[in-house]
Design a protein around this motif. Structure first.
Motif, PDB file in Angstrom:
ATOM      1  N   LYS A   1       5.251   0.421  -0.184  1.00  0.00           N
ATOM      2  CA  LYS A   1       5.389  -0.951   0.318  1.00  0.00           C
ATOM      3  C   LYS A   1       6.839  -1.385   0.474  1.00  0.00           C
ATOM      4  CE  LYS A   1       4.782  -3.450  -4.075  1.00  0.00           C
ATOM      5  NZ  LYS A   1       5.709  -4.558  -4.122  1.00  0.00           N
TER       6      LYS A   1
ATOM      7  N   TYR B   1      -4.837  -5.638  -1.346  1.00  0.00           N
ATOM      8  CA  TYR B   1      -4.865  -4.222  -0.953  1.00  0.00           C
ATOM      9  C   TYR B   1      -6.304  -3.761  -0.725  1.00  0.00           C
ATOM     10  CZ  TYR B   1      -0.029  -4.175  -2.657  1.00  0.00           C
ATOM     11  OH  TYR B   1       1.303  -4.440  -2.869  1.00  0.00           O
TER      12      TYR B   1
ATOM     13  N   ILE C   1       2.100  -2.775   5.876  1.00  0.00           N
ATOM     14  CA  ILE C   1       0.756  -2.650   5.310  1.00  0.00           C
ATOM     15  C   ILE C   1      -0.111  -1.776   6.227  1.00  0.00           C
ATOM     16  CG2 ILE C   1      -1.359  -3.937   4.763  1.00  0.00           C
ATOM     17  CD1 ILE C   1       0.778  -4.264   2.630  1.00  0.00           C
TER      18      ILE C   1
ATOM     19  N   ILE D   1       0.788   1.852   5.757  1.00  0.00           N
ATOM     20  CA  ILE D   1       0.297   2.368   4.469  1.00  0.00           C
ATOM     21  C   ILE D   1      -1.198   2.636   4.556  1.00  0.00           C
ATOM     22  CG2 ILE D   1       0.027   1.910   1.998  1.00  0.00           C
ATOM     23  CD1 ILE D   1       2.522   0.095   2.215  1.00  0.00           C
TER      24      ILE D   1
ATOM     25  N   ILE E   1       0.893   3.050  -3.227  1.00  0.00           N
ATOM     26  CA  ILE E   1       1.122   1.794  -2.500  1.00  0.00           C
ATOM     27  C   ILE E   1       2.413   1.133  -2.967  1.00  0.00           C
ATOM     28  CG2 ILE E   1       0.275  -0.568  -2.141  1.00  0.00           C
ATOM     29  CD1 ILE E   1      -2.602   0.615  -2.284  1.00  0.00           C
TER      30      ILE E   1
END
Length: 199
Positions: free
Chosen positions: A94, A65, A99, A102, A90
């Motif tokens: 998720k 991350y 990804i 986000i 997150i």
């Protein structure tokens, strides 16, 4: 023995009453090392796990991350309370977003409210968002009951031996369609956000 779908619905509705987020005052206000972060997250988010063996957040995930700009890098290998809040966001996102999505969603948050002198800090944003979500639960329960009722009325002409399975299938399809539509709306909002920031 077949599970009664009405009992299952009541069990789901009851579980929503106990659905909770990690209260802000339980998120440590001191910097933590990686092992402490994963331990805290495992304890705080374990009620959301589907299977006992599921991992909440691993060291590898957290490192990825940070590498993918979802999470600001730790300072001297320590993670602040703000890092923990971003990790909680997150964790929930998720399950439904890519990804890349986000990153796009969190970037303005981390740029403007992560260790800055902005009027609103990440912990205040977290608190307000969580309270807003908690307020939605009664409406969600009502909506679930309506969807369930409609699915119970479906396949009325089907033979008894097939009807229960078809009603359950109908209920799952209706819930999935709702998720699909909301996911499309979120993605559209993110696309619009991307367009506005690139101008």
């Amino acid at each position: 023995m077949k599970i009664d779908s009405k009992d299952l619905l009541n069990s789901i509705l009851e579980s929503l009453d106990h659905l909770n987020y990690i209260p802000l005052d339980e998120i440590p206000n001191i910097d933590l090392y990686m092992d402490q972060v994963t331990t805290f997250m495992e304890k705080g988010l374990s009620p959301t796990k589907r299977y006992e063996e599921d991992k909440i957040l691993t060291k590898t995930m957290i490192n990825n991350y940070a590498k993918n700009n979802l999470l600001p890098p730790p300072l001297k290998k320590k993670y602040s309370r703000e890092h923990m809040i971003v990790l909680i966001f997150i964790y929930y996102f998720k399950n439904i977003l890519s990804i890349r999505d986000i990153e796009q969603l969190l970037q303005p948050l981390t740029e403007k409210h992560f260790h800055t002198d902005a009027p609103l800090q990440i912990d205040q944003i977290y608190q307000e968002v969580c309270e807003l979500e908690k307020m939605q639960i009664p409406d969600l329960k009502e909506e679930l009951q309506k969807i369930y009722q409609k699915s119970e009325e479906s396949f009325s002409d089907a033979p008894d031996e097939y009807r229960e399975d078809l009603k359950t299938f109908s209920f799952i399809c209706s819930l999935s369609f709702d998720i699909y539509l909301k996911k499309m709306i979120v993605e559209r909002l993110l696309d619009d956000l991307s367009d506005s920031t690139s101008k």
